[in-house]
Design a protein around this motif. Sequence first.
Motif, mmCIF file in Angstrom:
data_model
loop_
_atom_site.group_PDB
_atom_site.id
_atom_site.type_symbol
_atom_site.label_atom_id
_atom_site.label_comp_id
_atom_site.label_asym_id
_atom_site.label_seq_id
_atom_site.Cartn_x
_atom_site.Cartn_y
_atom_site.Cartn_z
ATOM 1 N N ASN A 365 0.823 -1.213 0.000
ATOM 2 C CA ASN A 365 0.000 0.000 0.000
ATOM 3 C C ASN A 365 0.854 1.259 0.000
ATOM 4 O OD1 ASN A 365 -3.031 -0.457 0.143
ATOM 5 N ND2 ASN A 365 -2.338 -1.906 1.704
ATOM 6 N N SER A 366 1.979 1.221 0.688
ATOM 7 C CA SER A 366 2.865 2.394 0.732
ATOM 8 C C SER A 366 3.448 2.678 -0.647
ATOM 9 C CB SER A 366 3.995 2.162 1.739
ATOM 10 O OG SER A 366 3.478 1.974 3.045
ATOM 11 N N LEU A 393 -4.164 7.487 3.334
ATOM 12 C CA LEU A 393 -3.006 7.676 4.208
ATOM 13 C C LEU A 393 -3.391 7.470 5.666
ATOM 14 C CD1 LEU A 393 -0.061 8.494 4.609
ATOM 15 C CD2 LEU A 393 -0.798 10.889 4.629
ATOM 16 N N LEU A 396 -3.810 3.834 6.271
ATOM 17 C CA LEU A 396 -2.491 3.206 6.266
ATOM 18 C C LEU A 396 -1.787 3.425 7.613
ATOM 19 C CD1 LEU A 396 -0.453 1.634 4.561
ATOM 20 C CD2 LEU A 396 0.376 3.810 3.663
#
Length: 557
Positions: A365-366, A393, A396
């Motif tokens: 995901n990053s 974000l 996350l």
Amino acid sequence: MSLVASKNTQISPWVLMLAFAVLVGPFALSFHMHYPDEMYYTDASVKMLQNGDYLTTYLGSGELRFKKPIGTYWTVLAGFKLFGVTPFASRFFFLIAGALTIGFTYWTAIVLAGDKKIAGISALIMASNPVLIFSATRSIPDVLLVLTMSASAVGFAGLIRFGDVTPKKYLWILYISLALAFEVKGLPAAALGGIGLIYLLVNPWKRISLRTLFHLPAILVAAVIALFWFAAMWKIHGPTYLDSFLEDQVGTRVASRYLLIFQNGFLAFGILILIFLPWVLFAVSKAKNSILKVRKEDPTFFWFAILWGLAILGMGAMTSKFYERYLLPVAPVLAILLAWILVRAEFEGKRMGLIITSWFFILLNSILFLFCLWLNSNLGAPVLIWIQLIIALLILLYLIRLTTKSIKLPKAITYGFLLLFFLISTGTYQISLPDQGQQIKAFAVQEKIDASEKIGFIGNLHTSSKIRIALGTGFQMIDLSRYEFRDQIGTYDQLIIEDKYLDSIDASGFQKKVASLNWASRVIPELLKNAGNPDFEQILEEKGQKYFWLQRISEKN
């Protein structure tokens, strides 16, 4: 509703269903990707609105098509009726069906095991099933089939748990769900339902009497639901429609070569394992003992799940061409079996594997977040995309917190998987949107195109379906034959034509304008390399895929 006996894992099925809809929704409710088979259902639904016949299904060419029952068409139609003819409307109820499947999985596990922990893990496994996610983003029958079969599983679960004293509500749920499944997919639903009912009658652990299963009111209502459309088609179109239906259901789809059956069966088994990753890996430790425990605790359900799994593998093997989505109808039942095994194996106690898996999805995901941030910064994006990136974000960071504190790790894994699709849509926004339909609709408004004239379409048919949705019911667009369109264009004063076909017709009698310009799939890598290049629009103009609107030049001009 929280999980008992687990301090770290608290799963509300309602929250999980909402999270599924929110995180998958941006990817589903616009044409970031378009599956070719969607055209059969959206084209027919637009035609239904135009002619007021809600029973007969047509192709975009105007030909009749009877290969699938009416359930999927009516689901698309319901979206169009409620929200208007838009991409959002065409897929809305399919996304909801995906979310509801998670809820029915939870409910089935509760009925079977009476254990919220098993139910919660079952729901997490199902929410992170990639085939369910992709099916929920497409207006095709598969997600409706798994929804109705998972609803029927609640009925089967009630019978497995209560036996001959089963409350009548479970029989109603069972038969009505199977009837709806039959109206969605036809014979595969009937086969799975029939196998399940026979199993209940003959299994040696908790046999159900025929008297219990023969609940006449529920059976009669279910029969009306299941057979209504078929009876209507027979009355309106005669037996011809049935030939087309049976050819699709048992003709062209059933393989006869032994090697092909073996290949499909092997492929189906491999994919069945893959769609439950990473969860099956957590079951490897203490696998034998935990499987034996589950089998001992509830042998009736254990072998029911195994039987349905083998049945879907057999049906997949017998198809002439296998697709991973064929495995989806039994995925909820198998998810419950897997969750039960995992809980008995005390998989949450082995944190290292869970932590590594969670960090793996955080890393993915990053990387995806940084790529989408770079792409949208270079190409420009609306406020909604930036809001979506901010939400991504925050999610996350939440997943990083859960993982570093080593809490709620199964939940972190599922949400990390779902977050991938939420982020992907911020990247595909630049590649896929506005789609050809939106662009051509804007062109038609700008050019004040006369909607009373029929439009001939020449090009990719699933692009045609996107354009048909965008133009709505006010325009009559007909798909011309791929091989005979040169002979057909003489009867049309307006044409929409894909660029690669333009040189194959005599366009001298038409005024030609570009109505749509998109990223061609073959040049996506090159266009990505040039994101941020001052000449990007010129490169797109040279390399992109175009659709032209041709207007016949009148003689007086």
